[in-house]
Design an enzyme around this catalytic site. Sequence first.
Site, PDB file in Angstrom:
ATOM      1  N   LYS A 178       0.715  -1.323   0.007  1.00  0.00           N
ATOM      2  CA  LYS A 178       0.196   0.127  -0.148  1.00  0.00           C
ATOM      3  C   LYS A 178       0.853   1.248   0.120  1.00  0.00           C
ATOM      4  O   LYS A 178       1.472   1.525   1.013  1.00  0.00           O
ATOM      5  CB  LYS A 178      -0.876   0.064   1.257  1.00  0.00           C
ATOM      6  CG  LYS A 178      -1.331   1.434   1.664  1.00  0.00           C
ATOM      7  CD  LYS A 178      -2.273   2.106   0.704  1.00  0.00           C
ATOM      8  CE  LYS A 178      -2.764   3.127   1.352  1.00  0.00           C
ATOM      9  NZ  LYS A 178      -1.966   4.479   1.242  1.00  0.00           N
ATOM     10  N   GLU A 250       8.748   1.753  11.228  1.00  0.00           N
ATOM     11  CA  GLU A 250       9.814   2.862  11.011  1.00  0.00           C
ATOM     12  C   GLU A 250       9.246   4.054  10.850  1.00  0.00           C
ATOM     13  O   GLU A 250       8.501   4.499  10.134  1.00  0.00           O
ATOM     14  CB  GLU A 250      10.447   2.423   9.753  1.00  0.00           C
ATOM     15  CG  GLU A 250      11.065   0.999   9.528  1.00  0.00           C
ATOM     16  CD  GLU A 250      12.435   0.882  10.334  1.00  0.00           C
ATOM     17  OE1 GLU A 250      13.067   2.062  10.687  1.00  0.00           O
ATOM     18  OE2 GLU A 250      12.825  -0.138  10.644  1.00  0.00           O
ATOM     19  N   CYS A 284      13.635  10.452   6.565  1.00  0.00           N
ATOM     20  CA  CYS A 284      13.493  10.241   8.303  1.00  0.00           C
ATOM     21  C   CYS A 284      14.832  10.566   8.899  1.00  0.00           C
ATOM     22  O   CYS A 284      14.738  10.909  10.123  1.00  0.00           O
ATOM     23  CB  CYS A 284      12.849   9.101   8.305  1.00  0.00           C
ATOM     24  SG  CYS A 284      13.889   7.562   7.467  1.00  0.00           S
ATOM     25  N   GLU A 382       9.538  17.126  14.556  1.00  0.00           N
ATOM     26  CA  GLU A 382      10.167  16.624  13.334  1.00  0.00           C
ATOM     27  C   GLU A 382       9.731  17.714  12.100  1.00  0.00           C
ATOM     28  O   GLU A 382       8.336  18.046  11.969  1.00  0.00           O
ATOM     29  CB  GLU A 382       9.437  15.411  12.629  1.00  0.00           C
ATOM     30  CG  GLU A 382      10.166  14.895  11.196  1.00  0.00           C
ATOM     31  CD  GLU A 382       9.699  13.253  10.878  1.00  0.00           C
ATOM     32  OE1 GLU A 382       8.461  13.152  11.064  1.00  0.00           O
ATOM     33  OE2 GLU A 382      10.415  12.712  10.631  1.00  0.00           O
TER      34      GLU A 382
END
Length: 514
Positions: A178, A250, A284, A382
């Site tokens: 997906k 993750e 990331c 973030e």
Amino acid sequence: MASVDSTAAQRTNGHCGGAEIPVENPATGEVVAHVADLPADRVAELARLGRAAQPGWQAMGFEGRGRVIRRMQKWIMDDWERIVATIVSETGKTYEDAFLVEINYAGGAIDYWIKHAPKFLADEPVHVKTLAGIGKKMIVRYEPLGLIGVIGPWNYPLINSFGDCIPALLAGNSVILKPSEITPLTSLLLAQGLAESGLPEAVLQVATGRGETGAAVVDEVDMIMFTGSTATGRKVMARAAETLTPVALELGGKDPMIVLSDADLERAANLAVYYSMLNGGQTCISIERVYVEEPVYDEFVRRVVDKVGVLRQGESAAPATVEVGAMTLPRQLDVVEEHVRDAVAKGARALTGGRRRPGKGTFYEPTVLVDVDHTMKAMTEETFGPTLAIMRVGDAEEALTLANDSPYGLGGAVFTADRARGEQLARRMQAGAVCVNDALLNYVAVELPMGGWKASGLGTRHGASGIRKFTKQQSLFVSRVHLKNDVFMFPYRPTVSKALFRGLRLLYGRARRR
Ligand code: NDP
């Protein structure tokens, strides 16, 4: 350069006539394709097909499966221009970010998994260390889980979506992939490549759609490999708990870099700039914040600002034209803007950039922030954009305390001429992967497990654990010595029982007496 393959873009696993999702090029705002928005019942149908195809795929063994994946590696290398054009068209990243990072990763990772999967998943004999093991053959073995759901984000449509399918497939599973609704075209193209490489039908299927499609995948599979934000990761884990489906997560990060006063400043500045601006900062394990020791702070900032100031930004219409591409997810631009605004309102200064780029496309100018502290979102949340915040610190201990002052723990870096000291600091950094005098490159060294601590994830990718997570472990305990059945009544006789207690105390009571 090759153009986007619209045929692949339209391949939607037989789903036609339903709702569709437009896919936009964020660098131009142009709609480049439409894909199906698969509902839950269609995902259930894909799961049924995937489960039916899995035993045949498993039966092909490592050699048979490896042959198909090896052909896929060649397909990628032969067709790299088409893949790069597709990635660029749906992410707005630069050609170099697509080629050097994504295509390069695919080549190396496929090679690694084909060579090592048979060894990592081979039967492991276990040696006798306890009384119970005497006269027994003991083996740990690995069996594919069955049907794996891989749910991926939009920042690296090849690495973070297809990349996890490779070990899952080589382990003998079938997969439902997906991809993010923002970047589904690369996954569809690679699924076409796998089919042309001889992958049996329904062993890998792409379920395009939005969050609801992802949630339906979670309900249907035997294990979820999820890459994305920490917020969605929590939802995925909660949903998977309903069916006791294992998950590997993750998630996000806020990676720090520490620069000590004896560091090679030119190298540290170069890597800080490259690894904060790579992929427009949408990585990331981007370097998002830097802590620099007082004596070299001004010189480090000067070098970084000089380097960021000359970066070219814009649509990557051809190779070698721009260094910084677009923001792939338009609403991420709001997050970056908010973090910079919040920092400036609290006393920070933007020495470069500090604003959206005017004109078409979703771009934020490469931005260096100074006079920052941990009251600011730019230092604690973030940002996931082309920003780098640099903070002055008194010494290495202060830098380490600030580096660890984060809910995240994905990666980090330490720069110093004293490698031994760098390694000691790295060991104290609360993160799953830490570099000394380097950054980010560890991700493509697929021999090394990679995974986050704290709110950055659960489980690892790469290394032996990166493929074993797609299997269930079975222990075999085979008796070689056959005792008479009535021997089990033997210890219940009074004299034997007492002797056994004495024997066991002698055997296991030694530590106390020492
Ligand atoms: P999201 O969490 O928004 O989405 C990730 C995927 O999950 C998408 O395919 C999304 O679909 C899908 N999804 C959304 N809701 C659900 C749900 N309820 N159940 C199941 N699936 C769902 O992440 P982003 O795409 O925004 O990716 C950026 C994030 O990924 C950043 O935080 C980044 O740090 C992290 N990341 C982590 C990496 C790592 O290795 N640790 C590597 C790369 C990125 P849709 O997009 O269609 O909504």
